[in-house]
Design an enzyme around this catalytic site. Structure first.
Site, PDB file in Angstrom:
ATOM      1  N   THR A   1      35.133  13.451  45.880  1.00  0.00           N
ATOM      2  CA  THR A   1      36.422  13.847  45.080  1.00  0.00           C
ATOM      3  C   THR A   1      35.973  13.892  43.780  1.00  0.00           C
ATOM      4  O   THR A   1      36.334  13.940  42.506  1.00  0.00           O
ATOM      5  CB  THR A   1      37.468  12.937  45.523  1.00  0.00           C
ATOM      6  OG1 THR A   1      36.499  11.330  46.088  1.00  0.00           O
ATOM      7  CG2 THR A   1      37.968  13.018  46.794  1.00  0.00           C
ATOM      8  N   THR A   2      34.995  12.025  43.438  1.00  0.00           N
ATOM      9  CA  THR A   2      34.498  12.004  41.829  1.00  0.00           C
ATOM     10  C   THR A   2      33.995  13.202  40.939  1.00  0.00           C
ATOM     11  O   THR A   2      34.139  13.556  40.326  1.00  0.00           O
ATOM     12  CB  THR A   2      34.385  10.760  41.423  1.00  0.00           C
ATOM     13  OG1 THR A   2      35.182   9.788  42.127  1.00  0.00           O
ATOM     14  CG2 THR A   2      34.169  10.289  40.166  1.00  0.00           C
TER      15      THR A   2
ATOM     16  N   ASP B   1      36.070   7.877  53.628  1.00  0.00           N
ATOM     17  CA  ASP B   1      35.454   9.944  53.500  1.00  0.00           C
ATOM     18  C   ASP B   1      34.077   9.800  54.701  1.00  0.00           C
ATOM     19  O   ASP B   1      33.751  10.299  54.669  1.00  0.00           O
ATOM     20  CB  ASP B   1      34.951   8.273  52.454  1.00  0.00           C
ATOM     21  CG  ASP B   1      35.863   8.488  51.654  1.00  0.00           C
ATOM     22  OD1 ASP B   1      36.875   9.684  51.570  1.00  0.00           O
ATOM     23  OD2 ASP B   1      35.924   8.753  50.076  1.00  0.00           O
TER      24      ASP B   1
END
Length: 563
Positions: free
Chosen positions: A92-93, A389
């Site tokens: 996501t980052t 995650d």
């Protein structure tokens, strides 16, 4: 004199042209700079405080959600982070960082008056080339034994966890995550893995239950007299209240004979006793209900050596049903043996200050529960997000069994490949593809910056290594421990190729979104839809898996809802 034509209601603010486009890009870059320092094993945590409480996290999607961004352009970065989190689970980052870098690289061309369609065309070409190259570089783990496959999956999970708060115990949790996911068999639904949090103890006190575990529910008098352990018990699941309840509304009963009053009271008790008796006659030794089981029912079952629990959470009841083979009943009439579940062992166990009901040896076997231990609530919450995650990555790696080298190795190789390809192109497209290639280098550069290393020195070494004609440098990335470069694949820094295949086109599309004729901030939605149509018409589905196609349109639908 021509009459004035009013299209918009009074007070509407209109901002048009290149200045508004640059303003939107600047807003996105400002948001990217907030999460930039969270990337990688040495990424910093962020503390976000709002009216809901305090959250400490370095998860890109979590931070983006909590920022409560109001700028309509920057909101799209939140949408792509959410989509990446729901579809892939990790990266996501990375996807936010790349989207910002693509915009940063496109900005000078926009300022110099380059037509947006030229940049769109070049970025689309670069995205297609990148995807094909990732597929060439990916290494399959298909065809290996389950023991070997588990070992490889643990490496992928450990790579994901290395950048999380639980990175110090990544091997411990990586094995736990892989065991949990592989225990599901063909059914890899995420809701079949439960994560329960118990404050106290250390991270090493966390454990995996190959079955179902949930906290003891609210109990009435008589609960302590019930047995707390059974071997091979029959299990009855109900969505039914087993208690005497007062009328919710005022009720009036007219009696002609006072002696009839007792018969009415007796009838109410007979109804509840009849329900309880039918539960006992079913042969079940464990009775669970999503609704309340009152003090009368609790004592009734305790006198007959039956364990019961009411107000069980719906997701826990569903997982018990899946694991034990039971069917949830809405009535106790005609309960047949086929609707009862079974497990090898049921026990109530003390975990910290909580008591857990644990079902193991379930015939269905397609569920698992991770019990997380830790100190502060914020720590346990972040540990849960980290495991989520890792679970998503392992699930993806099982479905798409291709992995690539992490640590910025794949990004540097893709950048080298695009630069080399750009030399074969004449015209302005060469500049745009070179900019795309430069943007890909933001991942290893940021890994170095976050670890306190000299990014310029490390990137120069990586460029030299990846430029070798033999191709032996294709797997070299950033060595976080020494500040040099290392063969990250040989060092088991792996990640599923789906993470890398997903973000290049998605990020490129976000960049395209800002430069497809967006000269008026009233046209934001129309431009997004135009972008979606263009990408679909130009082979989006032919290049990507259906899941990744779905990911892009999740972003589109999310943006439409937010606006």
């Amino acid at each position: 004199m021509q009459p004035q034509i009013i299209l918009l209601k009074e007070g509407t603010d209109v901002s048009q042209g290149k200045a508004q486009l640059i303003s939107n890009i600047n807003a996105c870059i400002a948001v990217v700079d907030v999460v930039r320092t969270t990337l990688g094993p040495r990424g910093m945590d962020k503390l976000v405080h709002d009216d809901k409480g305090t959250t400490i996290s370095n998860d890109g999607a979590t931070i983006m959600k909590l920022l409560d961004i109001v700028h309509p352009a920057a909101k799209i970065l939140v949408d792509i982070a959410k989509s990446q989190d729901s579809e892939v689970g990790d990266g996501t980052t990375t996807v936010v960082l790349l989207a910002g870098e693509f915009l940063r690289e496109a900005k000078p061309f926009i300022e110099d008056g380059v037509h947006p369609q030229l940049i769109i065309r070049a970025f689309r070409t670069a995205a297609n080339l990148v995807v094909r190259k990732v597929k060439e570089l990916a290494i399959s783990i298909e065809g290996k034994s389950m023991t070997e496959k588990k070992s490889l999956l643990e490496k992928c999970a450990a790579t994901t966890l290395s950048s999380k708060l639980v990175g110090g115990e990544k091997e411990f949790f990586a094995k736990m995550v892989v065991d949990a996911v592989t225990s599901l068999g063909a059914d890899s639904r995420l809701n079949m893995i439960g994560i329960k949090k118990v404050q106290g103890g250390t991270m090493r006190d966390s454990f995996l239950v190959n079955g179902v575990a949930f906290k003891k529910t609210f109990s009435y008098a008589g609960f302590e007299q019930q047995p707390k352990k059974f071997d091979n018990p029959k299990i009855l699941l109900l969505n039914l209240e087993l208690e005497l309840k007062s009328e919710k509304e005022n009720a009036e009963v007219r009696l002609s004979d006072p002696t009839q009053y007792q018969s009415i009271v007796d009838a109410e008790w007979n109804i509840i006793y009849d329900k309880l008796d039918k539960c006992v006659k079913s042969g079940a030794k464990i009775v669970l209900s999503r609704l309340a089981i009152g003090d009368l029912g609790t004592q009734y079952f305790a006198d007959r050596d039956i364990f019961c629990a009411g107000r069980v959470m719906e997701e826990d009841l569903h997982r018990v049903a899946t694991a034990t083979g039971a069917s949830v009943q809405t009535t106790v009439n005609n309960v047949i043996p086929d609707v009862l579940g079974q497990c090898e062992l049921f026990e109530e166990r003390q975990v910290g200050n909580e008591r857990f009901n644990i079902f193991t040896g379930c015939p269905g076997g397609e569920t698992a529960t991770i019990v997380l231990r830790g100190g502060a609530d914020q720590f346990i919450e972040e540990a849960e997000r980290s495991l989520h995650d890792a679970i998503m990555i392992v699930r993806r790696a099982l479905k798409n069994s291709n992995v690539v080298a992490g640590g910025g190795a794949i990004d540097m190789e893709l950048s080298r490949f695009l630069r080399q390809h750009a030399r074969t192109i004449a015209g302005k497209s060469q500049l745009f593809i070179n900019s795309y290639a430069k943007a890909l280098e933001v991942i290893p550069r940021q890994l170095c910056d976050n670890a306190g290393f000299d990014a310029t020195d490390v990137l120069n070494k990586l460029r030299q290594k990846h430029a070798l004609a033999s191709g032996e440098g294709a797997l070299y990335g950033v060595d976080i421990n020494s500040g040099g470069i290392i063969d990250t694949f040989a060092s088991f820094v792996w990640e599923p190729s789906v993470v890398k295949v997903g973000f290049p086109l998605l990020s490129a599309c976000i960049s395209i979104f800002w430069i497809v004729n967006l000269h008026d901030d009233r046209l934001i939605i129309g431009s997004f839809l135009l972008c979606a149509c263009l990408v679909t018409l130009h082979g989006f589905r032919s290049i990507y898996s259906p899941e990744l196609s779905h990911m892009f349109f999740l972003v589109t639908s999310s943006a439409l809802r937010n606006n």
